[in-house]
Design an enzyme around this catalytic site. Structure first.
Site, PDB file in Angstrom:
ATOM      1  CE  LYS A   9     -17.459  20.071  10.093  1.00  0.00           C
ATOM      2  NZ  LYS A   9     -16.170  20.328   9.406  1.00  0.00           N
ATOM      3  CB  SER A  54      -0.955  -0.027   1.199  1.00  0.00           C
ATOM      4  OG  SER A  54      -1.995   0.911   1.025  1.00  0.00           O
TER       5      SER A  54
END
Length: 320
Positions: free
Chosen positions: A174, A122
């Site tokens: 949010k 990764s």
């Protein structure tokens, strides 16, 4: 019997001799500290040509100390080439990008090679691609091309215990998802778009650095890891081997002198007890109060200059 004037002159002479020795002692200790700190931190010491070894290990966050370390290696006239030893499962996508960018800048200054030890997956594979050539051991784990966002969800547990999180926010997305309520389809879709965009960037980097076509990229970019042997067949790495093989490649292909010592470079600890701090303490012990205060003020000024100003942090889900 010595007169008072003679005794006074003798005491003055003794004080001058003592002051001279104190100054010599201070300078000697300062020189030892400076040389020792440069050696420990891997800074450039003239006349010591070598191959610099830098480790990319543990969780990759793109921390400032590592970026500064790579910059110092690039600026060192003594470091003729760089061996990047990779042993990491990855880290944050932005941190891995920062390390990759720093390694590309370093590779523009001097030859670089990566040696994947046990794992280069990764974000660690992103870092390895920043070098000129990638080596890996036969059984090393390589790849894991993908982006992951994980977050716990305690909504059902909170219902069981009778706890409800209250909040007031500017818009529905949010701080979503937040783990305290079921994830809405809109929040999941928004997060998926972030993951997809980062994944596209990762794949584009692999395509560019490994010179893949669509079929080759599709074969390696489904998130799985490969052994070093498999990775070689898939062109994820350039060659099998460890650190010794990587250094031999530098010698054979990048004009690096044979048998140069391989010298470890480490990030500075960032401890407040650095050269100036030690010097300040020593000056105080030797009786140089004004010098001690000056050194202490200089150390504080340097610490202040390292701050980047205000920080805006979002404590959200982790990326790997």
């Amino acid at each position: 019997m010595a007169t008072d004037a003679e005794q006074l002159a003798e005491r003055r002479s003794l004080r001058r001799r003592l002051s001279g020795w104190r100054i010599v002692a201070l300078l000697a200790v300062l020189a030892a500290i400076v040389v020792g700190s440069f050696w420990a931190a891997g800074d450039d010491i003239p006349g010591t040509a070598h191959v610099a070894r830098v480790h990319v290990s543990g969780l990759i966050t793109g921390d400032r100390k590592t970026i500064e370390l790579l910059k110092r290696v690039g600026e060192s006239a003594a470091a003729k080439a760089v061996l990047v030893v990779v042993d990491s499962p990855g880290g944050t996508t932005t941190g891995s990008e920062a390390i990759y960018d720093a390694l590309r800048r370093l590779s523009a200054q001097k030859p670089t090679v990566a040696a994947i030890d046990s794992i280069g997956a990764s974000g660690a594979y992103i870092a390895a691609m920043g070098t000129d050539r990638i080596f890996a051991r036969h059984t090393a784990l390589v790849g894991s091309i993908g982006v992951l966002v994980q977050f716990p969800n305690f909504a059902r547990l909170l219902d069981i215990v009778g706890v409800k999180m209250e909040e007031v926010k500017s818009s529905p997305l949010k701080a979503a998802p937040n783990g305290f309520e079921p994830t809405s389809p809109e929040a999941r879709a928004a997060l998926a778009s972030v993951v997809s965009d980062s994944y596209d960037w990762f794949k584009g980097l692999v395509r560019q650095r490994r010179h893949y076509d669509d079929a080759q990229l599709a074969a390696v970019a489904d998130g799985r890891v490969f052994t070093g042997h498999q990775a070689l067949a898939l062109k994820l790495i350039d060659q099998m081997g460890g650190e010794r093989d990587a250094v031999a490649w530098l010698e054979a292909n990048r004009g690096v002198a044979k048998d140069l010592p391989v010298r470890e470079w480490r990030a500075r600890s960032g401890s407040r007890f650095d050269v100036l701090t030690y010097a300040s303490h020593i000056a105080a012990v030797l009786g140089f109060g004004d010098l001690a205060n000056t050194l202490a003020r200089s150390e504080l000024a340097i610490d202040a200059s390292r701050l980047d100003g205000m920080l805006a942090l979002w404590h959200g889900p982790s990326e790997k």
